[in-house]
Write an enzyme that holds these catalytic residues in place. Structure first.
Site, PDB file in Angstrom:
ATOM      1  N   GLY A 147      12.679  -7.468   1.126  1.00  0.00           N
ATOM      2  CA  GLY A 147      11.339  -7.631   1.682  1.00  0.00           C
ATOM      3  C   GLY A 147      10.279  -7.523   0.620  1.00  0.00           C
ATOM      4  N   GLY A 178       5.880  -2.980  -0.883  1.00  0.00           N
ATOM      5  CA  GLY A 178       4.988  -2.166  -0.061  1.00  0.00           C
ATOM      6  C   GLY A 178       5.308  -2.168   1.410  1.00  0.00           C
ATOM      7  N   THR A 179       6.462  -2.711   1.792  1.00  0.00           N
ATOM      8  CA  THR A 179       6.767  -2.770   3.215  1.00  0.00           C
ATOM      9  C   THR A 179       7.575  -1.563   3.686  1.00  0.00           C
ATOM     10  OG1 THR A 179       8.540  -4.254   2.561  1.00  0.00           O
ATOM     11  CG2 THR A 179       6.615  -5.245   3.581  1.00  0.00           C
ATOM     12  N   HIS A 193     -22.828 -22.796  -1.520  1.00  0.00           N
ATOM     13  CA  HIS A 193     -21.381 -22.939  -1.663  1.00  0.00           C
ATOM     14  C   HIS A 193     -20.654 -22.195  -0.540  1.00  0.00           C
ATOM     15  CE1 HIS A 193     -17.617 -23.261  -4.144  1.00  0.00           C
ATOM     16  NE2 HIS A 193     -17.311 -22.226  -3.377  1.00  0.00           N
ATOM     17  N   GLU A 194     -20.996 -20.920  -0.382  1.00  0.00           N
ATOM     18  CA  GLU A 194     -20.309 -20.120   0.649  1.00  0.00           C
ATOM     19  C   GLU A 194     -20.662 -20.614   2.048  1.00  0.00           C
ATOM     20  OE1 GLU A 194     -17.896 -18.266   0.043  1.00  0.00           O
ATOM     21  OE2 GLU A 194     -18.173 -18.157  -2.118  1.00  0.00           O
ATOM     22  N   HIS A 219     -18.424 -23.487   2.943  1.00  0.00           N
ATOM     23  CA  HIS A 219     -17.121 -23.067   3.477  1.00  0.00           C
ATOM     24  C   HIS A 219     -17.265 -22.665   4.943  1.00  0.00           C
ATOM     25  CE1 HIS A 219     -14.900 -23.062  -0.236  1.00  0.00           C
ATOM     26  NE2 HIS A 219     -15.631 -22.127  -0.814  1.00  0.00           N
TER      27      HIS A 219
HETATM   28  P1  ADP Z   1       8.510  -0.639  -0.989  1.00  0.00           P
HETATM   29  O1  ADP Z   1       9.566   0.263  -1.495  1.00  0.00           O
HETATM   30  O2  ADP Z   1       8.960  -1.555   0.082  1.00  0.00           O
HETATM   31  O3  ADP Z   1       7.765  -1.357  -2.056  1.00  0.00           O
HETATM   32  P2  ADP Z   1       7.382   1.847  -0.203  1.00  0.00           P
HETATM   33  O4  ADP Z   1       8.468   2.356   0.650  1.00  0.00           O
HETATM   34  O5  ADP Z   1       7.315   2.380  -1.573  1.00  0.00           O
HETATM   35  O6  ADP Z   1       7.414   0.264  -0.268  1.00  0.00           O
HETATM   36  O7  ADP Z   1       6.009   2.065   0.565  1.00  0.00           O
HETATM   37  C1  ADP Z   1       4.876   2.554  -0.075  1.00  0.00           C
HETATM   38  C2  ADP Z   1       4.037   3.371   0.873  1.00  0.00           C
HETATM   39  O8  ADP Z   1       3.488   2.557   1.897  1.00  0.00           O
HETATM   40  C3  ADP Z   1       4.814   4.427   1.593  1.00  0.00           C
HETATM   41  O9  ADP Z   1       4.880   5.587   0.856  1.00  0.00           O
HETATM   42  C4  ADP Z   1       4.020   4.612   2.873  1.00  0.00           C
HETATM   43  O10 ADP Z   1       2.952   5.489   2.669  1.00  0.00           O
HETATM   44  C5  ADP Z   1       3.453   3.241   3.118  1.00  0.00           C
HETATM   45  N1  ADP Z   1       4.259   2.496   4.092  1.00  0.00           N
HETATM   46  C6  ADP Z   1       4.863   1.317   3.878  1.00  0.00           C
HETATM   47  N2  ADP Z   1       5.491   0.877   4.990  1.00  0.00           N
HETATM   48  C7  ADP Z   1       5.295   1.815   5.928  1.00  0.00           C
HETATM   49  C8  ADP Z   1       5.702   1.956   7.285  1.00  0.00           C
HETATM   50  N3  ADP Z   1       6.455   1.023   7.898  1.00  0.00           N
HETATM   51  N4  ADP Z   1       5.321   3.049   7.954  1.00  0.00           N
HETATM   52  C9  ADP Z   1       4.580   3.983   7.348  1.00  0.00           C
HETATM   53  N5  ADP Z   1       4.167   3.923   6.085  1.00  0.00           N
HETATM   54  C10 ADP Z   1       4.506   2.857   5.364  1.00  0.00           C
HETATM   55 ZN    ZN Z   2     -15.517 -21.401  -2.834  1.00  0.00          ZN
END
Ligand code: ADP
Ligand code: ZN
Ligand code: MG
Length: 613
Positions: free
Chosen positions: A224, A227-228, A446-447, A450
């Site tokens: 994935g 940050g997920t 410009h903006e 859009h």
């Molecule tokens: P990845 O490893 O997928 O890059 P992380 O697990 O390091 O992402 O996520 C980073 C932070 O984002 C976590 O420490 C948490 O604070 C937040 N976070 C991400 N997904 C969730 C989720 N599903 N629920 C709660 N917090 C989340």
């Molecule tokens: Zn523009």
């Protein structure tokens, strides 16, 4: 004038500044200074001039001495009337305060003699031991030795030490030491959680599965975007199962010395087996697990050795070892197929960007310990944050809290959340950037261009916000928000989207009869999208329902340097270019038409932008 990009960049980690070492250095400096000062002051403090012992006795017998204080062999005292005497430089001086030393062979009668002549006698503990000297010369050595040994120890435990180069760098989180993460700390991601639940069961009661001859998966791959919550999920599995957790990042295996990575892998698996049942978590698996045999020259030998070692370790442990390898990557496509075959990372769990509902849950989770004003609606916020990852959402709320604190609010208000969202998506406001009237006018049109095109086209996403406040690298922004999250995009949506991108340039041209560099990003993105429509999605008039392969020959060099191999002829290439050009030209024409039609609205909006912001 770039339009807003919907995927905000990942927040960057703040460098870990090592404050402890410099504190120690300052401590040493301060102590040396103090010791030196003490020594110097001690020399000045010595009251009076030195007189000979026999002269002192003489003066005492004559009743000239008022009082003496003894400190070991040293006597200091005050005379009733000053005497004249030569000092060390041969100068005649008056002496009232004096110092003298009792000879080493002692003087038994001294006390009686002093008493007889009515001298006031006092005594202090023996101060003759030169503490100041000791401090001044010895203490710094001691402190330097102490710091040196600490640095040495730390270097060793960091694994930077040459002797421990091959040791695994995995950090181990034990049952006891880790802050327990559970599935409750992960919001949304219901599918992934359900799949991982089985792993938890296995780690908790391994025999239950093996009794019936079942084999537990050895490897689970979390796929994935960044940050997920992949790391979070892996941690939660360990927390739920209550087993030790070894975490190592793929890039930790890589070192300058060949063979180090492989021996780290060996080490890691040995440690994990020793504390089984356990979880090994390999973050960024793609940095070691890329396809083999595609590298140029020998530069990738080290990586290949590491990967081979990983593969053989995973084959080598039987399911009775009760070790599960969990890995995470966001580049599934580049992984070596050998990693994915059964017996290795045969389970694959997709961790996607959160849906609207998931975003709401993640926001709720992270808002728990933050005082939100009742007006802040997390459902609305979850609607306004399509494409945000869990980490982005956590970051957004954190920024809001910081902004609220900076503004001295007692809680987090809607305005703080709005500001935080702008900051996360568009970057910091550049307050010091001063634009003159002429440039602001161009920007405003410009903006507004859009915005007007976005508002007038049927398939464009609804308008959310227009701004000509420079932020980050963009001079202004027009932001649209979809009514709901979209996963497939019809052709009409794409065409309208390109027309909206063209709206900025079209307005410049229509109203001011000019063209500015501010449209650079718009044009790049429009062209990229148009090419994608033609090549990958078969959406152009003349090349319908056909996808053209552009194969990357070398996955290591990235898109720019790698030789790309087109699987179509020169004639087709020309045709593709033609089609892209047609799409762009038509989009531009549609944008211009819309602006001409809504010319009044365009002027009013540009005016409002100039005066409101
Ligand atoms: P990845 O490893 O997928 O890059 P992380 O697990 O390091 O992402 O996520 C980073 C932070 O984002 C976590 O420490 C948490 O604070 C937040 N976070 C991400 N997904 C969730 C989720 N599903 N629920 C709660 N917090 C989340
Ligand atoms: Zn523009
Ligand atoms: Mg991670």
């Amino acid at each position: 004038m770039a339009r807003k990009t919907r995927l905000p960049g990942r927040p960057e980690g703040v460098g870990d500044v090592d404050g402890r070492r410099s504190t120690a250095v300052w401590l040493v400096v301060a102590i040396c200074l103090m010791a030196g000062l003490w020594l110097v002051l001690g020399m000045f403090e010595r009251p009076g001039a030195q007189v000979a012992y026999s002269r002192f006795l003489e003066l005492a017998d004559q009743g000239q001495v008022e009082e003496v204080t003894s400190e070991g062999a040293r006597l200091t005292g005050v005379l009733r009337t000053p005497i004249r005497q030569k000092d060390a430089f041969g100068q005649e001086v008056e002496v009232r305060h004096f110092v003298t030393y009792v000879p080493a062979f002692g003087d038994d009668e001294l006390m009686a003699r002093l008493e007889k002549s009515g001298v006031k006698v006092d005594a202090r503990p023996d101060a003759s031991f030169p503490w100041a000297m000791v401090l001044f010369y010895v203490l710094p050595f001691v402190i330097f030795l102490w710091i040196g040994s600490r640095l040495f120890k730390r270097a060793q435990s960091d694994g930077n030490n040459i002797f421990s180069m091959g040791r695994s760098r995995a950090r181990k989180y034990d049952r006891e030491t880790a802050v327990r993460t559970s599935f409750e700390d992960v919001a949304g991601n219901a599918g992934a959680k359900a799949e991982l639940q089985e792993i938890v069961e296995f780690l908790k009661r391994p025999d239950r599965f093996s009794r019936l001859g079942g084999q537990m998966p050895r490897g689970v791959l979390l796929l994935g975007p960044p940050g997920t919550g992949k790391t979070l999920l892996a941690r939660a599995v360990a927390g739920e199962a209550g087993v030790p957790f070894f975490i190592i990042s793929g890039s930790d295996f890589m070192e300058m010395l060949v063979g180090v990575g492989a021996s780290r892998v060996r080490d890691l698996f040995r440690d994990a087996k020793r504390s089984a049942p356990a979880i090994i978590f390999i973050d960024e698996l793609d940095s070691i697990g890329r396809k083999r045999g595609t590298g140029l020259g020998g530069g990738h030998d080290e990586r290949e050795q590491t990967l081979n070692q990983l593969l053989s370790e995973m084959d080598g442990f039987e399911s009775h070892h009760h070790v599960v390898v969990v890995a995470a990557t966001n580049r599934h496509d580049v992984l070596d197929p050998a990693l994915l075959r059964p017996g290795r990372f045969d389970r694959q769990v997709t961790v996607d960007l959160p849906t609207r509902q998931d975003r709401e849950q993640i926001l709720k989770l992270h808002a728990k310990n933050k005082p939100l004003a009742p007006e802040v609606d997390l459902v609305d916020l979850s609607r306004a944050t399509p494409g945000f990852s869990g980490a982005d959402l956590a970051n957004l709320l954190n920024e809001a809290a910081l902004l609220a604190a900076r503004a001295d609010h007692d809680r987090i208000y809607q305005e703080d959340v709005e500001k935080a969202r702008d900051k996360v998506t568009l970057g910091m406001e550049r307050e010091n950037l001063q634009l003159d009237e002429e440039q602001r006018r161009v920007l405003a049109y410009h903006e507004a261009g859009h915005a007007v095109v976005a508002a007038s086209l049927p398939h464009a996403d609804p308008l959310h916000k227009v701004s000509i406040v420079p932020r980050g690298r963009a001079m202004g922004a027009t932001e649209q928000l979809p009514e709901r999250d979209k996963y497939v995009y019809p052709r009409e949506d794409m065409l309208d989207r390109i027309a909206v991108m063209m709206g900025g340039r079209a307005a410049e041209n229509l109203v001011l009869n000019t063209a500015t560099s501010g449209a650079e990003n718009d044009l790049k993105r429009a062209t990229w999208l148009a090419r994608k429509m033609v090549i990958d999605w078969g959406m152009s008039e003349r090349l319908r329902h056909m996808a053209f392969q552009v194969r990357e020959e070398n996955p290591f060099l990235g898109e720019e340097l790698g030789m790309t191999h087109r699987e179509y002829s020169e004639a087709t290439a020309r045709l593709i270019d033609d089609e892209v050009r047609t799409i762009l030209r038509e989009a531009y024409e549609r944008a211009t038409e819309a602006l001409q039609h809504w010319r009044g609205g365009l002027d009013r909006l540009a005016d409002a932008l100039l005066h409101e912001e």
